[in-house]
Scaffold this motif. Structure first.
Motif, mmCIF file in Angstrom:
data_model
loop_
_atom_site.group_PDB
_atom_site.id
_atom_site.type_symbol
_atom_site.label_atom_id
_atom_site.label_comp_id
_atom_site.label_asym_id
_atom_site.label_seq_id
_atom_site.Cartn_x
_atom_site.Cartn_y
_atom_site.Cartn_z
ATOM 1 N N UNK A 99 0.809 -1.235 -0.059
ATOM 2 C CA UNK A 99 -0.030 -0.034 -0.024
ATOM 3 C C UNK A 99 0.967 1.260 -0.063
ATOM 4 N N UNK A 100 2.188 1.156 -0.289
ATOM 5 C CA UNK A 100 3.205 2.203 -0.439
ATOM 6 C C UNK A 100 2.556 3.276 -1.409
ATOM 7 N N UNK A 101 2.146 2.920 -2.474
ATOM 8 C CA UNK A 101 1.813 3.539 -3.523
ATOM 9 C C UNK A 101 0.467 3.504 -3.889
ATOM 10 N N UNK A 102 -0.540 2.638 -3.304
ATOM 11 C CA UNK A 102 -2.068 2.515 -3.873
ATOM 12 C C UNK A 102 -3.081 2.180 -2.412
ATOM 13 N N UNK A 132 6.520 -11.034 0.061
ATOM 14 C CA UNK A 132 5.712 -10.021 -0.257
ATOM 15 C C UNK A 132 6.795 -8.832 -0.652
ATOM 16 N N UNK A 133 6.675 -8.648 -1.989
ATOM 17 C CA UNK A 133 7.767 -7.708 -2.538
ATOM 18 C C UNK A 133 6.972 -6.576 -3.146
ATOM 19 N N UNK A 134 7.409 -5.247 -2.700
ATOM 20 C CA UNK A 134 6.715 -4.082 -3.061
ATOM 21 C C UNK A 134 7.104 -3.585 -4.501
ATOM 22 N N UNK A 135 6.763 -2.163 -4.702
ATOM 23 C CA UNK A 135 6.777 -1.850 -5.907
ATOM 24 C C UNK A 135 8.394 -1.521 -6.415
ATOM 25 N N UNK A 136 8.975 -1.594 -7.716
ATOM 26 C CA UNK A 136 10.195 -1.109 -8.114
ATOM 27 C C UNK A 136 11.257 -1.723 -7.388
ATOM 28 N N UNK A 194 12.302 -8.871 7.225
ATOM 29 C CA UNK A 194 11.892 -7.907 6.622
ATOM 30 C C UNK A 194 12.846 -6.806 6.072
ATOM 31 N N UNK A 195 12.668 -6.405 5.181
ATOM 32 C CA UNK A 195 13.650 -5.405 4.418
ATOM 33 C C UNK A 195 12.930 -3.937 4.114
ATOM 34 N N UNK A 196 13.548 -3.080 4.791
ATOM 35 C CA UNK A 196 12.785 -1.664 4.627
ATOM 36 C C UNK A 196 12.841 -1.101 3.504
ATOM 37 N N UNK A 197 12.020 -0.303 2.979
ATOM 38 C CA UNK A 197 11.995 0.693 1.748
ATOM 39 C C UNK A 197 13.448 1.153 1.345
ATOM 40 N N UNK A 257 9.909 -7.460 1.430
ATOM 41 C CA UNK A 257 10.884 -6.761 0.753
ATOM 42 C C UNK A 257 10.100 -5.397 0.385
ATOM 43 N N UNK A 258 10.689 -4.308 0.993
ATOM 44 C CA UNK A 258 10.084 -2.971 0.757
ATOM 45 C C UNK A 258 10.264 -2.367 -0.682
#
Length: 400
Positions: A19-22, A358-362, A392-395, A377-378
């Motif tokens: 939900x970082x970008x949506x 769970x892998x975030x955007x970009x 857990x890997x931060x943004x 992965x952030x």
């Protein structure tokens, strides 16, 4: 005519980094935003007028749904300027609602027959359902068909019935909302207003058959699996000779499936994708638009969002992958512990024996990376060649 109000203003912090970008309600389930599934079920129950309470990432919701014409409904929007809780969110629509109405949390999945059953009960009424882990929700007790108690997230819940987040209200609820005070976490909770009804013996409980809550990413994957069972077959792209298709597979326009690829449904492939050659797409997988799944890559029971590439010799199972990611050749995502125990993430039991990452955007991976079970992965992380990723890997983390 009954109006349906849907609360869709929250960020969904427990869904981070997705939900970082949506907004949470725009996360995909079986190829469509979860909010679209919910609206369609309510529409099929006979309601055509909707008010969406939006806030975090509201432009994504407004741009996607517009005035509702494409779904044959009418949609109005009300903005909750600050996310001060569900009670505050509902209070924002009070100038626009003058009679009994339906209220739903925007991050749930329901069936139209259950919505219809609640709608047919005189207001005020609240949907309840049984849960194997009621301690995670608001636990409900009934006296006959009337709600006699509601306890939020108790370690010792008084029953296995929970609040399903579907209500048929009269306009008294707005007066009750004006009288509540903020909770210890600084929010105005709708459940506090419900206690006025409960103390007066006015709130009916309606048992429903099907319900799912999207609290965490693994919840998203669980209901996704269920929804994929009804995937229709649709072949709108180009399918080269030598492609094998088994079961129900949906292929969007502009997509090309290259020779030697094996598609095993149910699976969904979006528009303008390139799949193969010799890719293996296994059941439960949804691939968004503008994606590339390349030579000898295998996907299983995974949600891949738009513009993500898994070019060659990679494996991803039981995972949720954000948009704009790229997996270097030979990158693998593990999805099963050696002892076959359920996956625990951040001290929380996912209740899933198989769960990858769970892998975030970009997020960009170098070649031959290994991602361990239960990794998060952030957004905008950079993972160097041959790296081992776990926990857990931060943004914006860089792993060399």
């Amino acid at each position: 005519m009954t109006v349906c109000v849907i609360l869709a203003a929250g960020e969904g912090k427990r869904m981070r980094p997705l939900t970082g970008s949506r907004p949470k309600v725009m996360l995909p389930l079986a190829g469509r935003p979860m909010l679209e599934h919910l609206i369609c079920e309510v529409r099929d129950a006979g309601i055509s007028e909707f008010i969406l309470v939006v806030g975090y990432g509201e432009s994504a919701i407004r741009d996607y749904f517009g005035d509702g014409t494409k779904l044959c409904i009418s949609i109005w929007y009300v903005t909750q300027k600050r996310q001060l809780g569900t009670g505050d969110a509902l209070l924002t629509v009070s100038p626009h609602v003058k009679e009994d109405f339906l209220l739903l949390n925007g991050d749930i999945v329901l069936k139209s027959k259950d919505v219809r059953n609640v709608l047919n009960i005189p207001a005020p009424a609240m949907a309840v359902c049984t849960s194997t882990h009621p301690q995670d929700y608001g636990s409900v007790t009934l006296s006959g068909d009337m709600v006699s108690g509601l306890v939020e997230k108790s370690p010792t819940p008084p029953s296995t019935l929970i609040n399903a987040g579907l209500y048929h209200f009269d306009i008294k609820i707005f007066e009750f909302l004006k009288n509540i005070t903020s909770s210890p976490r600084g929010e105005f909770e709708l459940t506090d207003a419900l206690m006025y009804y409960i103390r007066n013996g006015d709130l009916r409980g309606v048992l429903i058959d099907f319900w799912a809550d999207m609290g965490s990413p693994w919840d998203l994957l669980g209901i996704h699996e269920e929804m994929m069972k009804t995937t229709p077959s649709k072949h709108e792209g180009i399918i080269e000779e030598g492609v094998f298709i088994k079961g129900n597979v949906s292929i969007g326009s502009g997509t090309i499936i290259l020779s030697g690829t094996y598609l095993e449904g149910p699976c969904i492939i979006g528009e303008n994708c390139k799949i193969g050659p010799h890719a293996y797409i296994r059941p439960g997988t949804t691939i968004g638009n503008d994606c590339h799944i390349g030579h000898c890559s295998e996907l299983k029971n995974t949600i891949i969002m738009n513009r993500t590439n898994v070019p060659h010799f990679s494996y991803i199972g039981d995972s949720i992958i954000g948009s704009g990611c790229n997996f270097g050749a030979g990158t693998k995502v593990a999805n099963l512990r050696h002892d076959k125990a359920s996956i625990v993430i951040g001290g929380i039991d996912t209740r899933r024996r198989k769960f990858g990452a769970v892998i975030g955007d970009d997020v960009l991976f170098g070649i031959n990376c290994s991602v361990n079970v239960g990794s998060i992965v952030g957004n905008q992380c950079r993972i160097g060649p041959h790296a081992i990723v776990e926990g857990k890997i931060e943004d914006k983390t860089v792993i060399r």
